[in-house]
Design an enzyme around this catalytic site. Structure first.
Site, PDB file in Angstrom:
ATOM      1  N   ALA A 579       0.824  -1.202   0.000  1.00 30.31           N
ATOM      2  CA  ALA A 579       0.000   0.000   0.000  1.00 30.31           C
ATOM      3  C   ALA A 579       0.862   1.257   0.000  1.00 30.31           C
ATOM      4  CB  ALA A 579      -0.927  -0.015   1.211  1.00 30.31           C
ATOM      5  N   ASP A 605      10.301  -6.171  -3.760  1.00 26.41           N
ATOM      6  CA  ASP A 605       9.289  -6.784  -2.896  1.00 26.41           C
ATOM      7  C   ASP A 605       9.195  -8.247  -3.293  1.00 26.41           C
ATOM      8  OD1 ASP A 605       6.821  -7.618  -1.603  1.00 26.41           O
ATOM      9  OD2 ASP A 605       6.354  -5.487  -1.386  1.00 26.41           O
ATOM     10  N   ARG A 616      -6.682  -1.041  -1.342  1.00 25.34           N
ATOM     11  CA  ARG A 616      -5.843   0.106  -0.979  1.00 25.34           C
ATOM     12  C   ARG A 616      -4.551   0.170  -1.781  1.00 25.34           C
ATOM     13  NH1 ARG A 616      -5.233  -4.149   1.827  1.00 25.34           N
ATOM     14  NH2 ARG A 616      -3.281  -4.690   2.884  1.00 25.34           N
ATOM     15  N   LYS A 629       4.309  -8.271  -6.935  1.00 24.00           N
ATOM     16  CA  LYS A 629       3.897  -6.897  -6.633  1.00 24.00           C
ATOM     17  C   LYS A 629       4.814  -5.874  -7.277  1.00 24.00           C
ATOM     18  CE  LYS A 629       1.381  -7.303  -2.269  1.00 24.00           C
ATOM     19  NZ  LYS A 629       1.348  -6.897  -0.845  1.00 24.00           N
ATOM     20  N   ASP A 677       6.303  -3.508   6.267  1.00 28.22           N
ATOM     21  CA  ASP A 677       5.235  -3.775   7.231  1.00 28.22           C
ATOM     22  C   ASP A 677       5.728  -4.564   8.443  1.00 28.22           C
ATOM     23  OD1 ASP A 677       5.700  -6.202   6.088  1.00 28.22           O
ATOM     24  OD2 ASP A 677       3.654  -6.559   5.399  1.00 28.22           O
ATOM     25  N   ASN A 678       7.050  -4.625   8.645  1.00 32.29           N
ATOM     26  CA  ASN A 678       7.538  -5.320   9.832  1.00 32.29           C
ATOM     27  C   ASN A 678       8.790  -4.631  10.360  1.00 32.29           C
ATOM     28  OD1 ASN A 678      10.111  -7.143   9.139  1.00 32.29           O
ATOM     29  ND2 ASN A 678       8.757  -7.087   7.356  1.00 32.29           N
ATOM     30  N   CYS A 733      -0.055 -20.552  30.398  1.00 41.22           N
ATOM     31  CA  CYS A 733      -1.085 -21.243  31.178  1.00 41.22           C
ATOM     32  C   CYS A 733      -2.437 -20.542  31.027  1.00 41.22           C
ATOM     33  CB  CYS A 733      -0.687 -21.327  32.647  1.00 41.22           C
ATOM     34  SG  CYS A 733      -0.612 -19.717  33.477  1.00 41.22           S
TER      35      CYS A 733
END
EC number: 6.2.1.45
Length: 1157
Positions: A579, A605, A616, A629, A677-678, A733
């Protein structure tokens, strides 16, 4: 009537035929007679016009890929009004009666002329079917306007921001955008991607070469065409479900009644006041937005009517708190568990539920709170006479609607109220810009044109007008009209720059969404912005700003042709083409960056296009799904500006691709733009830019929020210098035995899905592909994990092996029993409701919730859905064919009834982990080695019964395919578990957001972020700006909030008379030895005690043997000790040196580069 008669007649004829002739005729005659009856009916209908009109209504659902336009008219006189929240009383668009129809054959262009409005329409692939339909001035390109259902695959990220109700309101909203220069195109793009019902584009002017600086839909071939007509086709490709129409003649205020919201980007103040008065008093009110971009200045005005209701002010989920105690006081003190900090604020309303003891609070009545603190708040209520609090309870925020009273433009101009600030260093700027835009309107009204770039005469006239207006403002006048700023304003006032259009297009697009839905707080009412800091630092030469008859003339009028050349010769690296990447490519192509002979743009990419990207990532179309992309985006960007010199790669940027992105690659770059994006990838690129001294422009979005960060060598801190705290993870847990919210249930469900359907089949295949090696590895490990692996393989191939689909149904039904019945029974057997901890406190105290086992019922659709999804996926892993009957509830229920379900027998020695610090559910045993040997023996016997070549099919979780049953199973697992613990359940879409870890995303915040970054790109490419000229931004379009500030400078380290920052490097040449390196540092007053290359230690002063290395070359040590494989073209290596001063204080020194060649 004739058409209707034949529609009714067809079934009558067919029925008569069957009743009277079928019993009497042989098959051949029967077929002939039947065909004749049907043919007669069909031919008759065709002649009556049914077939003639069908093509108008049978447009393909896929997004438009070509230039075919069907023309119909918006009937403004007879259409019904629609209210402001998007609920349509009746469609405002009606088919125009066609007076003439011209059919153009053989691929020729045909023109329909109607009162000076000329429409050129080309065919859709099949040139023999090209057609032109004469129309009124309103030209509409028909899309698939079926908005009854939300395409969740397409809009999933947007749904995560808006929710279904807002999306439905958008789908019913008709929008007018007047003015199709760069800003109008950006607004239209964002709204079409959002999926409104219709967008009408209005513009009376024609495309000029000047427009190409700011509008991505225009090309040089469009010059001379009407702007609205030239825009419609490319915009329609963005979303074929949105109805696009055009208006090319003068607007009347009565035409505005067809719309829920109207946006004007190029309108005089006088006309704006007239239209706004009409919209403000209309019933229901029509939301009115006036926005304009003038060079590096922009303005927005919003009026959504006298009483506009905001349904959801901020878009955040209601906050909750788990109650620990409530006092019997006036007012009452409510304490909550310290599991999570409370997000309540003073004045919030909350409702209580599940409170034991003080049950009076469970009446659903909203109650006001005060003195909100991280783990407590005060309830403005007397609880003295209420029951005594025992346990439990949840306090949930009640979000209140808000009513806003907008003033019309006529009144707001004189009394603007509080301006929305964006930059606190310019707190006095909005009143001045309020005056400047009024002055510009007066200038254009008087002279009929905009000021000429770099014309001192025009600038002085504008300044004089501003002075006169200011004198008449009385108490509201501006103290200093700042002639220097007004000169910049005048010089660039005709230009629509793409970064400004992108930024304002995002803001205005979001305001339209608010107007149509009531979602998020509107901009109230004026917003002004400038970025004069983006101008080049060198003084402007008037001759440098003259037009060159190029597509960049508008930008040249602001920045000059010399700076334009600098943009064109830039070498830019964009990392990511999602995007953000798509928006960056569009902006850069329009700005002319990397479009010169010396310039180059590289984008990379490693991802491919998915359907969910299309809402988007606007450079992609549905026929691109599955393609790379970067390749598709690069091609689309080149179509925006054919001069763009772009290369697309499909490589991830990281240590593993340093042979591709090598030293030479990084050294040749001018600037790097992250569109990632990371965080890990961002940190790696940050380190590369830090090392090679390259500017890095960073940005990110999360729903309606966005942020930008400028990383400029030696001026700012780097991206990795400050990090957000890690997200809090629920204890294991809690997730596995004591969940208290739906997130815990979904985390567990995702874990179980991957364990059952991906990891276990993969372990089976790993064992079967090389049994000897696998068994040796597990024996050597000899731990609880190895034991678990073998147990799971054995269980899958022996006890739970499936050979028929009925076996899969059996497996799924027994899984239900295990998960939601037996495990819960075991848990409450081990820890009964009255159990206590070792300290004597109740075991089942908040936030723990006491569970109840479920009872399977084939009459419960959710139980059947779980078994169906689980059995289908289990069959996939074993390669078993899936029968159709599994999707029929009655037949599936019959198959389930055949499954024998053994009774539950509790285990007295069951171990259930309750330690919140535990990271594994496996328990270590001294007998693990013996158990592993036994398991391997059983596994060898079991393997002999498998067919030759048997393999399982591991299933990787894919959230965006609603036909694969992955989310059905995860939602089923999570909701059944939630039912166990009386936790509110969620639908499959909400489950997808949480379990799929979907990042909410909308086009508006993405557009705004990239516009802001490109305003900074001007500065970075100019290269002469100071720290205070740059801006980092955090924005939240939902509130709206804009917070801009200059970046943080890098930390300066001082030692003696030296100082350095993270941007500095120390370089040693001539291939030094270890001793020479240590001596070189000694001369700086630094004692090196540790030297490492990568993760390998080359030298440590505490190791006597390391002294033998002192006379070896550092590069040779790296090769021998660290086994470094240095590429032939590498001339240096980098070592990390730990130093201390003579007082034994550690000193952080820069990275040391050793040149050996």
């Amino acid at each position: 009537m004739l058409k209707l008669g034949f529609i009714v007649l067809v079934p009558i004829l067919v029925g008569y035929f069957y009743r009277n002739f079928v019993p009497l005729l042989p098959n051949t005659c029967l077929l002939i007679l039947y065909s004749t009856v049907v043919a007669v009916a069909v031919i008759s209908m065709a002649f009556c016009g049914i077939f003639g009109s069908l093509p108008l209504h049978m447009l393909p659902r896929k997004r438009a890929s070509t230039d075919e336009v069907v023309a119909i008219e918006a009937d403004h006189e007879t259409s019904s009004n629609t209210n402001h929240n998007g609920a349509t009383a009746s469609s405002s668009f009606k088919k125009h009666r066609l007076d003439s129809c011209t059919i153009a054959g053989g691929g020729n262009e045909s023109t329909a002329d109607n009162g000076g409005n000329s429409v050129i329409i080309r065919g859709n692939g099949d040139r023999s079917n090209s057609r032109v339909v004469e129309s009124s001035p309103s030209i509409m390109a028909l899309g698939d306007a079926n908005h009854n259902e939300i395409d969740e695959d397409l809009h999933s990220r947007q749904l995560a921001v808006y929710g279904r109700e807002t999306m439905r309101r958008l789908f019913a909203s008709n929008i007018l955008i007047s003015g199709m220069q760069g800003l109008g195109a950006e607004i239209a793009k964002n709204l079409i991607l959002a999926g409104v019902k219709s967008v009408t584009l209005h513009d009376e002017g024609d495309v000029e070469l000047w427009d190409l600086s700011g509008n991505f839909v225009f090309s040089e071939s469009d010059v001379g065409k009407n702007r609205a007509l030239a825009s419609v086709q490319k915009l329609q490709e963005l979303n074929n479900a949105v109805i696009l129409s055009t208006l090319t003649t003068k607007l009347t205020k009565e035409q505005l009644s067809d719309f829920q919201a109207v946006v004007f980007t190029d309108i005089s103040l006088e006309k704006a006041i007239e239209f706004n008065d009409y919209c403000h008093t209309h019933q229901p009110p029509i939301s009115f937005i006036k926005a304009e971009v003038r060079g590096l200045f922009g303005a927005i005005f919003c009026d959504f009517g006298p009483e506009f209701t905001v349904v959801d002010v901020d878009g955040e989920d209601p906050h909750t708190g788990i109650i620990a105690s409530i006092s019997n006081d006036n007012p009452a003190l409510v304490s909550c568990v310290d599991d999570e900090r409370l997000e309540f604020q003073d004045g919030d309303l909350v409702v209580f539920s599940e409170v034991h003891g003080m049950t009076e609070l469970n009446d659903g009545k909203p109650r006001k709170i005060k003195s909100a603190k991280p783990y407590s708040f005060v309830l403005e209520e007397d609880t003295t006479n209420f029951g005594t609090y025992v346990k439990g309870g949840i306090a949930t925020q009640v979000k209140q609607p808000k009513v806003l009273n907008f003033k019309p433009l006529r009144d707001a101009l004189q009394d603007p109220g509080d301006f929305l600030l964006s930059d606190f260093s310019k707190f006095d700027r909005p009143p001045l810009l309020h005056l400047a835009f009024q002055s510009l309107d007066k200038f254009v009204s008087d002279l009929g044109r905009f000021p000429v770039a770099c014309s001192e005469e025009d600038a002085n006239k504008l300044i004089s007008i501003a002075g006169n207006i200011n004198e008449n403002l009385g108490d509201g006048r501006v103290e200093d009209i700042n002639p220097k700023l007004l000169r910049h304003f005048a010089f660039g006032s005709r230009a629509v720059l793409n970064p400004m259009a992108a930024m304002f297009g995002g803001i205005v697009g979001q305001e339209v969404v608010k107007a149509c839905s009531g979602k998020f707080h509107p901009l109230f009412q004026f917003f002004y912005f400038d970025s004069v800091e983006s101008l080049p630092t060198d003084p402007a030469d008037p001759s440098d700003s003259r037009p060159l008859n190029s597509r960049y003339d508008a930008q040249i009028s602001v920045f000059g042709s010399k700076f334009q050349k600098k943009l064109e010769d830039a070498k830019v690296f964009i990392v990511g083409s999602g995007a953000l990447g798509c928006e960056f490519l569009k902006n850069i192509a329009l700005m002319g960056v990397s479009c010169g002979h010396q310039g180059k743009l590289i984008i990379t990419d490693d991802d491919v296009i998915e359907k969910s990207n299309l809402s988007r990532q606007f450079l992609f179309r549905d026929w691109n799904i599955g393609q790379a992309k970067s390749t598709v985006a690069a091609s689309a960007a080149a179509s925006i500006n054919p001069s763009l010199r772009i290369e697309a790669l499909q490589n991830r940027v990281g240590p593993e691709t340093e042979n591709i992105f090598d030293d030479t690659f990084w050294e040749n770059l001018t600037v790097v733009i992250n569109a990632l994006d990371n965080v890990n990838a961002r940190l790696y690129v940050d380190q590369r830019c830090l090392y090679f001294q390259k500017p890095l422009l960073e940005s990110g979005t999360l729903g309606a929020k966005c942020n930008t960060q400028m990383v400029i060598p030696h001026l700012t801190e780097n991206y990795g210098a400050s990090r957000d705290p890690p997200e809090k993870q629920a204890p294991m847990c809690t997730v596995h035995s004591f969940p208290h919210n739906i997130d815990h249930c979904l985390t567990w469900a995702r874990s179980e899905f991957e364990g059952l359907l991906e990891k276990t089949p993969a372990e089976v295949n790993a064992y079967l592909s090389n049994p000897v090696e696998y068994k040796d590895a597990q024996r050597n490990a000899g731990d609880a994990q190895a034991r678990d692996n073998l147990e799971r393989i054995l269980e899958c191939l022996e006890k739970e092996k499936c050979t028929t689909f009925q076996d899969c149904v059996t497996w799924a039904r027994l899984r239900f029993e295990d998960y939601f019945v037996n495990r819960v029974k075991q848990l409450i057997y081990t820890f009964p409701e009255g159990a206590a901890t070792s300290t004597g406190a109740p075991f089942w105290s908040a936030p723990k919730r006491f569970p109840q086992p479920l009872h399977f019922s084939a009459a419960d659709p959710s139980h059947l859905q779980f078994v169906m999804a689980a059995s289908i996926l289990r069959a996939e892993t074993f390669g078993i064919q899936i029968p159709d009957w599994v999707k029929h509830p009655k037949m599936l229920a019959d198959a389930i009834d055949r499954v024998p379900v053994p009774d539950f027998q509790p285990k007295k020695d069951a171990k259930i982990v309750t330690d919140e610090k535990s990271t594994t559910l496996s328990t270590v045993s001294i007998d693990d080695a013996a158990v592993i040997d036994e398991l391997i023996f059983k596994l060898e016997l079991c393997t002999k019964n498998l067919p030759q070549g048997f393999k399982m099919k591991p299933i990787q979780f894919e959230k965006d395919d609603d036909t694969n049953y992955h989310m059905d199973l995860i939602a089923g697992l999570a909701n059944m578990r939630a039912r166990n613990y009386s936790i509110p359940e969620v639908d499959k879409l909400k489950a997808k957001f949480i379990a799929g870890r979907i990042i909410p995303a909308i086009a508006t915040s993405t557009a705004m972020a990239t516009g802001l970054v490109c305003l900074e790109l001007y500065k970075a490419l100019d290269g002469g700006h100071k720290l205070e000229d740059y801006r980092n931004t955090f924005a939240n379009l939902a509130l709206p909030l804009f917070s801009m500030a200059e970046p943080v400078p890098p930390k300066v380290i001082k030692h003696g008379d030296m100082k350095w920052t993270v941007w500095d490097q120390w370089i040693l040449k001539d291939n030094p030895t270890l001793r020479e390196l240590i001596q070189w540092l000694k001369h700086k007053g630094l004692n090196a005690y540790s030297i490492s290359y990568g993760s390998c230690l080359l030298y440590n002063s505490m190791f006597p043997r390391h002294r033998e290395r002192m006379d070896k070359k550092v590069v040779d040590l790296a090769r021998e000790v660290a086994k470094a494989e240095l590429p032939p073209n590498r001339k240096h290596l980098d070592v990390v040196v730990a130093c201390e001063d003579d007082d034994d204080n550690d000193i952080d020194i820069p990275q040391v580069s050793i040149y050996f060649s």
